[in-house]
Design an enzyme around this catalytic site. Structure first.
Site, PDB file in Angstrom:
ATOM      1  N   SER A 143      -5.895 -26.103 -29.802  1.00  0.00           N
ATOM      2  CA  SER A 143      -6.285 -27.472 -30.123  1.00  0.00           C
ATOM      3  C   SER A 143      -6.376 -28.671 -29.103  1.00  0.00           C
ATOM      4  O   SER A 143      -5.694 -28.197 -27.960  1.00  0.00           O
ATOM      5  CB  SER A 143      -5.248 -27.888 -31.108  1.00  0.00           C
ATOM      6  N   TYR A 197     -11.761 -32.670 -30.632  1.00  0.00           N
ATOM      7  CA  TYR A 197     -11.898 -33.771 -31.410  1.00  0.00           C
ATOM      8  C   TYR A 197     -12.896 -34.515 -30.487  1.00  0.00           C
ATOM      9  O   TYR A 197     -12.730 -34.692 -29.565  1.00  0.00           O
ATOM     10  CB  TYR A 197     -10.680 -34.591 -31.388  1.00  0.00           C
ATOM     11  N   THR A 249     -13.934 -30.148 -34.764  1.00  0.00           N
ATOM     12  CA  THR A 249     -13.593 -30.392 -36.264  1.00  0.00           C
ATOM     13  C   THR A 249     -14.305 -31.661 -36.603  1.00  0.00           C
ATOM     14  O   THR A 249     -14.417 -32.849 -35.935  1.00  0.00           O
ATOM     15  CB  THR A 249     -12.104 -30.846 -35.946  1.00  0.00           C
ATOM     16  N   LYS A 285     -15.892 -27.169 -37.758  1.00  0.00           N
ATOM     17  CA  LYS A 285     -14.760 -26.745 -38.494  1.00  0.00           C
ATOM     18  C   LYS A 285     -14.639 -28.107 -39.632  1.00  0.00           C
ATOM     19  O   LYS A 285     -14.343 -29.397 -39.142  1.00  0.00           O
ATOM     20  CB  LYS A 285     -13.603 -26.906 -37.704  1.00  0.00           C
ATOM     21  N   HIS A 305      -8.941 -28.706 -43.867  1.00  0.00           N
ATOM     22  CA  HIS A 305      -8.096 -29.382 -42.687  1.00  0.00           C
ATOM     23  C   HIS A 305      -6.579 -28.841 -43.118  1.00  0.00           C
ATOM     24  O   HIS A 305      -5.625 -29.774 -43.069  1.00  0.00           O
ATOM     25  CB  HIS A 305      -7.997 -30.622 -42.521  1.00  0.00           C
TER      26      HIS A 305
END
Length: 348
Positions: free
Chosen positions: A95, A118, A144, A220, A244
């Site tokens: 992440s 992100y 994402t 995603k 999520h």
């Protein structure tokens, strides 16, 4: 066991979902909607759970989903998770919102990795993360796309969730964006997302991302056939069917219930993955039968990390692999390649 070991606010942050947690529940309930159709008198004496994901060989079609703040449950954080995933022979999606840098994680374990991205409002921050991931040997960018702002996670609001002193978002330290903002009420992380992430992200940004990255891009957060078709048209390498973990928009369908329409929509043009609610080897088998290339598992990995660090992560993954191996054999298949839609039927 993890609940007894870690602070309540941390447990709630990991376990909780948005609002009434309908999406969270439906992710798990979706697996009960499908029944298995076992075949018998098949030679399953030689079995193989290995597969490939975007060209990378893994020991099982079970990957470590990108989840945030591993340092909240173990001092080695994402470094320990990466070691556990490598020991189990599978890959970890790291992440952006990690407590260790992507470089530290890459240096700690030999296994393959994807980088979950992100998109920040400041494109220079996003570009820097992309280049760092490529230079550190990450193989895929997993963008994402379901978080223009954070879903209302009411447990976090009640707990006034924030990071403890001395802990930050390590990948953003160089940009000065590693700390949680002050929040008089509610979740500090929700305020962080609202302040810094790009709320105007569109398909044009997917084209831009692909133009500046030499790595394949996976999206995603796809939950409809319409968006799946657009993703394929915009040249992405893969899709993760995901809500999520039930933490963004509440009252969606469970991800497994959405999977068949997404698979049908892309017509084999991109690889399709799914996360949310996977707790058993039979769950993995159902997802593969409905067209997933592999599944991604999040919360169970963090519980294993909390209890045993890298060994706990490895144990969770190997347990799921053992269950999958058993399920495949009892369904009358010997390898992952032999799993198709004839393995399942709608039960309810």
């Amino acid at each position: 066991m993890a609940r007894a070991k870690i602070p309540r606010a941390t447990f709630d942050y990991i376990a909780g979902g948005a609002e009434d947690e309908v999406s969270l529940r439906r992710n798990r309930e979706a697996y009960a909607h499908w029944a298995l159709r076992p075949r018998v008198l098949v030679d399953v004496s030689k079995r193989d759970t290995s597969t490939t994901v975007l060209g990378t060989r893994v020991s099982m079609p079970i990957l470590v989903a990108p989840t945030s703040f591993h340092g909240l449950v173990h001092p080695e954080g994402e470094v320990a998770t990466a070691k556990g995933a490598a020991a189990a022979g599978t890959l970890m999606a790291v992440s952006t919102i990690a407590t260790k840098t992507l470089e530290e994680i890459a240096a700690a374990a030999p296994g393959p990795r994807w980088f979950q991205l992100y998109a920040y409002r400041d494109r220079r921050v996003t570009e820097d993360l992309l280049h760092r991931a490529a230079n550190a040997g990450y193989r895929v960018i997993c963008l994402t796309v379901d978080t223009p702002l954070l879903g209302r996670r009411e447990k976090d609001e009640r707990n006034r969730f924030t990071l403890p002193p001395g802990m930050g978002i390590a990948n953003l330290k160089l940009a000065g964006l590693d700390g949680m903002p002050e929040a008089e009420r509610g979740s500090a992380f929700a305020k962080y997302v609202a302040d810094l992430l790009n709320e105007s992200l569109t398909w044009r940004d997917i084209d831009w991302l692909r133009s500046i990255s030499r790595l394949p891009v996976l999206l995603k957060g796809i939950m409809t056939a319409e968006d799946a078709k657009l993703a394929a048209e915009h040249g992405v390498a893969g899709i993760v069917v995901s809500n999520h973990g039930g933490r963004q928009l509440d009252s969606t369908l469970g991800t497994l219930d959405v999977l068949p329409e997404v698979v049908a929509a892309v017509k084999g043009r991109v690889e399709v993955y799914v996360d949310g609610g996977i707790r058993r080897g039979t769950d993995v088998l159902k997802a593969l039968a409905l067209g997933a290339r592999a599944v991604l598992v999040g919360r169970p990995i963090l519980w294993g990390l909390a209890l045993g660090g890298a060994d706990g992560v490895r144990a969770v993954l190997q347990h799921l692999q053992m269950e999958l191996d058993t399920a495949i054999a009892l369904a009358g298949r010997a390898t992952v390649k032999e799993i198709d839609v004839s393995v399942v039927q709608r039960a309810a």
